[in-house]
Design a protein around this motif. Structure first.
Motif, PDB file in Angstrom:
ATOM      1  N   SER A  70       0.808  -1.132  -0.019  1.00 44.78           N
ATOM      2  CA  SER A  70       0.187  -0.031  -0.063  1.00 44.78           C
ATOM      3  C   SER A  70       1.030   1.177  -0.078  1.00 44.78           C
ATOM      4  CB  SER A  70      -0.916   0.117   1.188  1.00 44.78           C
ATOM      5  OG  SER A  70       0.040   0.187   2.303  1.00 44.78           O
ATOM      6  N   LEU A  71       0.388   2.462  -0.076  1.00 43.87           N
ATOM      7  CA  LEU A  71       0.971   3.724  -0.144  1.00 43.87           C
ATOM      8  C   LEU A  71       1.537   4.037   1.413  1.00 43.87           C
ATOM      9  CD1 LEU A  71      -1.145   5.944  -2.432  1.00 43.87           C
ATOM     10  CD2 LEU A  71       1.113   4.918  -2.941  1.00 43.87           C
ATOM     11  N   ASP A  72       0.641   3.468   2.148  1.00 43.57           N
ATOM     12  CA  ASP A  72       0.972   3.564   3.660  1.00 43.57           C
ATOM     13  C   ASP A  72       2.303   2.864   3.953  1.00 43.57           C
ATOM     14  OD1 ASP A  72      -1.562   4.810   3.895  1.00 43.57           O
ATOM     15  OD2 ASP A  72      -2.433   3.476   5.132  1.00 43.57           O
ATOM     16  N   SER A  73       2.578   1.681   3.390  1.00 42.11           N
ATOM     17  CA  SER A  73       3.754   0.977   3.712  1.00 42.11           C
ATOM     18  C   SER A  73       4.938   1.617   2.738  1.00 42.11           C
ATOM     19  CB  SER A  73       3.591  -0.383   3.294  1.00 42.11           C
ATOM     20  OG  SER A  73       3.273  -0.590   1.972  1.00 42.11           O
ATOM     21  N   VAL A  74       4.643   2.165   1.403  1.00 46.48           N
ATOM     22  CA  VAL A  74       5.661   2.784   0.992  1.00 46.48           C
ATOM     23  C   VAL A  74       6.334   4.038   1.802  1.00 46.48           C
ATOM     24  CG1 VAL A  74       6.659   4.366  -1.133  1.00 46.48           C
ATOM     25  CG2 VAL A  74       4.927   2.298  -1.328  1.00 46.48           C
ATOM     26  N   LEU A  75       5.415   4.835   2.339  1.00 45.31           N
ATOM     27  CA  LEU A  75       5.648   6.031   3.224  1.00 45.31           C
ATOM     28  C   LEU A  75       6.516   5.407   4.488  1.00 45.31           C
ATOM     29  CD1 LEU A  75       2.712   8.363   2.618  1.00 45.31           C
ATOM     30  CD2 LEU A  75       5.043   8.548   1.697  1.00 45.31           C
ATOM     31  N   ALA A  76       5.652   4.614   5.220  1.00 46.99           N
ATOM     32  CA  ALA A  76       6.431   3.926   6.439  1.00 46.99           C
ATOM     33  C   ALA A  76       7.698   3.672   6.166  1.00 46.99           C
ATOM     34  CB  ALA A  76       5.408   3.181   7.052  1.00 46.99           C
ATOM     35  N   ALA A  77       8.045   2.724   5.261  1.00 47.46           N
ATOM     36  CA  ALA A  77       9.241   2.054   4.930  1.00 47.46           C
ATOM     37  C   ALA A  77      10.401   3.280   4.645  1.00 47.46           C
ATOM     38  CB  ALA A  77       9.274   1.074   3.700  1.00 47.46           C
ATOM     39  N   SER A  78      10.102   4.279   3.887  1.00 46.54           N
ATOM     40  CA  SER A  78      10.774   5.326   3.383  1.00 46.54           C
ATOM     41  C   SER A  78      11.180   6.129   4.876  1.00 46.54           C
ATOM     42  CB  SER A  78      10.193   6.460   2.502  1.00 46.54           C
ATOM     43  OG  SER A  78       9.765   5.535   1.324  1.00 46.54           O
ATOM     44  N   ILE A  79      10.294   6.436   5.634  1.00 45.56           N
ATOM     45  CA  ILE A  79      10.613   7.202   7.113  1.00 45.56           C
ATOM     46  C   ILE A  79      11.702   6.322   7.700  1.00 45.56           C
ATOM     47  CG2 ILE A  79       9.632   8.017   8.740  1.00 45.56           C
ATOM     48  CD1 ILE A  79       7.216   9.049   7.141  1.00 45.56           C
ATOM     49  N   GLU A  80      11.192   4.926   7.834  1.00 47.12           N
ATOM     50  CA  GLU A  80      12.053   4.143   8.705  1.00 47.12           C
ATOM     51  C   GLU A  80      13.365   4.161   8.153  1.00 47.12           C
ATOM     52  OE1 GLU A  80      10.000   0.417   9.129  1.00 47.12           O
ATOM     53  OE2 GLU A  80       8.481   1.184  10.352  1.00 47.12           O
ATOM     54  N   ASP A  81      13.580   4.349   6.696  1.00 47.33           N
ATOM     55  CA  ASP A  81      15.014   4.073   6.346  1.00 47.33           C
ATOM     56  C   ASP A  81      15.561   5.318   6.581  1.00 47.33           C
ATOM     57  OD1 ASP A  81      14.690   1.687   5.090  1.00 47.33           O
ATOM     58  OD2 ASP A  81      14.245   2.215   3.044  1.00 47.33           O
TER      59      ASP A  81
END
Length: 92
Positions: free
Chosen positions: A28-39
């Motif tokens: 999902s888009l949510d998971s893209v954003l969450a993964a990016s911020i975690e990185d």
């Protein structure tokens, strides 16, 4: 715990994130954003713990100094001056 929020993204960023979801790389888009911020969080944490990152910061700081404050590398006595500075530090 998840908190719902609204974000605004530039078109090109949104299209890229949507493409990642379409390709199946993220669910999902949510998971893209969450993964990016975690990185980003991991990157900042590793930089803070990395002594080489501190050296990089110091090199950038020194390179920003005016040229007249640089140690000239073309002088024959450069290493002698460095040795003198090191000796003075160890004496003082």
């Amino acid at each position: 715990m998840n908190i719902k929020t609204t974000v605004s993204l530039p078109d090109h960023v949104l299209h890229y994130a949507e493409r990642l979801v379409e390709e199946g790389r993220y669910p999902s888009l949510d998971s893209v954003l969450a993964a990016s911020i975690e990185d980003m969080m991991r990157s900042h944490e590793s930089v803070a713990d990395d002594p080489l990152a501190g050296m990089t910061d110091e090199l950038h700081r020194r390179m920003a100094l005016p040229r007249d404050q640089w140690i000239a590398m073309d002088e024959d006595d450069l290493f002698d001056r460095v040795r003198e500075r090191l000796a003075a530090r160890s004496r003082g």
